[in-house]
Design an enzyme around this catalytic site. Sequence first.
Site, PDB file in Angstrom:
ATOM      1  N   LYS A  18       6.314   5.162  -1.370  1.00  0.00           N
ATOM      2  CA  LYS A  18       7.204   5.913  -0.479  1.00  0.00           C
ATOM      3  C   LYS A  18       8.676   5.716  -0.801  1.00  0.00           C
ATOM      4  CE  LYS A  18       4.239   6.473   3.572  1.00  0.00           C
ATOM      5  NZ  LYS A  18       4.053   6.171   5.017  1.00  0.00           N
ATOM      6  N   ASP A  77      -4.609   0.887   8.764  1.00  0.00           N
ATOM      7  CA  ASP A  77      -3.350   1.636   8.733  1.00  0.00           C
ATOM      8  C   ASP A  77      -3.380   2.787   9.736  1.00  0.00           C
ATOM      9  OD1 ASP A  77      -0.851   2.536   7.887  1.00  0.00           O
ATOM     10  OD2 ASP A  77      -1.706   3.743   6.270  1.00  0.00           O
ATOM     11  N   HIS A 122       3.309  10.098  -3.299  1.00  0.00           N
ATOM     12  CA  HIS A 122       3.677   8.676  -3.236  1.00  0.00           C
ATOM     13  C   HIS A 122       2.530   7.772  -3.700  1.00  0.00           C
ATOM     14  CE1 HIS A 122       1.395   8.323   0.571  1.00  0.00           C
ATOM     15  NE2 HIS A 122       1.488   7.008   0.419  1.00  0.00           N
ATOM     16  N   HIS A 150       0.811  -1.221   0.000  1.00  0.00           N
ATOM     17  CA  HIS A 150       0.000   0.000   0.000  1.00  0.00           C
ATOM     18  C   HIS A 150       0.844   1.270   0.000  1.00  0.00           C
ATOM     19  CE1 HIS A 150       0.912  -0.025   4.292  1.00  0.00           C
ATOM     20  NE2 HIS A 150       0.380   1.183   4.405  1.00  0.00           N
ATOM     21  N   ASP A 151       2.032   1.216   0.590  1.00  0.00           N
ATOM     22  CA  ASP A 151       2.897   2.411   0.644  1.00  0.00           C
ATOM     23  C   ASP A 151       4.145   2.247  -0.215  1.00  0.00           C
ATOM     24  OD1 ASP A 151       1.576   4.344   2.071  1.00  0.00           O
ATOM     25  OD2 ASP A 151       2.308   3.684   4.027  1.00  0.00           O
ATOM     26  N   HIS A 177      -5.835   4.544  -0.766  1.00  0.00           N
ATOM     27  CA  HIS A 177      -6.000   4.300   0.669  1.00  0.00           C
ATOM     28  C   HIS A 177      -5.980   5.589   1.495  1.00  0.00           C
ATOM     29  CE1 HIS A 177      -1.575   4.418   0.496  1.00  0.00           C
ATOM     30  NE2 HIS A 177      -1.576   4.613   1.812  1.00  0.00           N
ATOM     31  N   HIS A 178      -5.776   6.740   0.834  1.00  0.00           N
ATOM     32  CA  HIS A 178      -5.878   8.032   1.528  1.00  0.00           C
ATOM     33  C   HIS A 178      -7.133   8.805   1.119  1.00  0.00           C
ATOM     34  CE1 HIS A 178      -2.158   8.088   3.809  1.00  0.00           C
ATOM     35  NE2 HIS A 178      -1.498   7.639   2.737  1.00  0.00           N
TER      36      HIS A 178
END
Length: 514
Positions: free
Chosen positions: A377, A457, A402, A373-374, A428-429
């Site tokens: 980054k 998260d 990101h 998911h990240d 997801h944000h």
Amino acid sequence: MSDEIFFAEDDFEEVKLHGSWKVLIVDDEPEIHAVTKLALGDFVFQDKKIEFISVFSGAEAKKAFMEHDDISMVLLDVVMETDDAGLIVADFIRNELNNHFTRIILRTGQPGQAPERDVIVNYDINDYKSKTELTAQKLFSVVISALRSYHDINVIEESRKGLEKVITASADIFSLQSFESFIEGIMQQLSSLLGGTKDVAYLTSAVMGPNPIDQYNSRELFVFTGKGEYENKEGLRLEQVISGPRLKSCLLAYTNKSLIYEEEYMVAYCDSKSKRGSILYLSGLPSKLSANDKKLIELFSHNVQIAFDNILLNKELQDTQQEVIERLGQALESQSEQGRHILRIVKISQLLAREVGLSKEETETLGLAVPLHDIGKIKIPEHILLKDDKLTPDEIEVIREHVDFGYNLLKGSNRPLIKAAALIARDHHEFWDGNGYPRGKSGDSIHIFCRITSLADAYDVMRHKHSYKDAWSPEKSLSIILEQKGKQFDPVLVSLFEKNIDTIEDIITLYPDH
């Protein structure tokens, strides 16, 4: 497989009897019970004697059938407390109990009361006899015929159930769980075709150990699935379930890659092209196996392990894929000093997925996709990612980039897993009320995977220490989640989250940061 077949040494012990045939006598004349038992006192068929159950009325007969679901045949008087008491019992057996296995033999001392033609046409009975014509020899013939039919019907039913399991499992044969059903179904068919073996176990060195991958070169055998005495013994070692001469036979068959036939049991080595090994163990065999029986067992043992090897290979590929993704996620954690954050949000996300009603396949896909998911980054400079002070507007914008970077990195794949990971990386944000980023999506337009990941998260981040904050208490973290219900987070998921908060805290406790 070795062509060598071992047989037990000959002995001259009496044939051992296995179980009994339950025969219900229904008649209001005690003399009939006595004569029937006398005529059949030394009766033996397929190594089984008769176990008599005596009742004296139609009402008692119904009660007997309610208490015993394995009555092989019933010798049923027609005229008892009423002129048609026996016929009422026959109707009860077939239509109310839906029992079409028990063989029904009507006996009557008054044939005119219930004419044979009418009874045969209107009732599902198997034979109709006048008491005066049933000599000891004729009674013996009638019982033999009825029990043979009962046995054959049960063999067919066992085969049908086994075939049903195989067909059901074949729809998803590359699932380990369905393969267990597949093996169970084949064993059920095999045991029924051999005359109804009592206990069956399939043992293998490839699975069920503490670390299945390491078991490939092991000589230890574990129960994969079983029937009868070995039902619910999955995962136990061979030495824990079989002992004495039978254990020696199992080890001999496994070592010599052979088949061993004994008087009451047999062991077949299941051939494999890999280093994995398995055996099939059956006990309670018929007194003598035919050449066809032995061929059937050999065919099974030749082919079952090949299918099993393919299943395990597929599972190993899936496990490798999962480990690669998890290790990539751990590398991202190392960069951002987040310890076991990935592992925790995978567990929390899968818990929420099950609670919200996602399928097993969707839950597994989510668990594999969450670690990425990240992934975007990796483009964020470390001095921004690990900054202790408040971020500047420009640095916040760099952080937000990101999600698009992660999406663009993954989006080109046709694999469902990578597609899911790309979607989660980008969205997801996003917020339930539309105030998130990068696209300002809202409500159900945000994929459920993304809504679940966002919630898991956020809570885990709040509960743990980072370079820019200390860990918050469970009470404070949950209160913020509840404040954001219907704003940042899906209200249904928040309710499920609150309901399962104790389990979620258990996950956090079980997987602390290093």
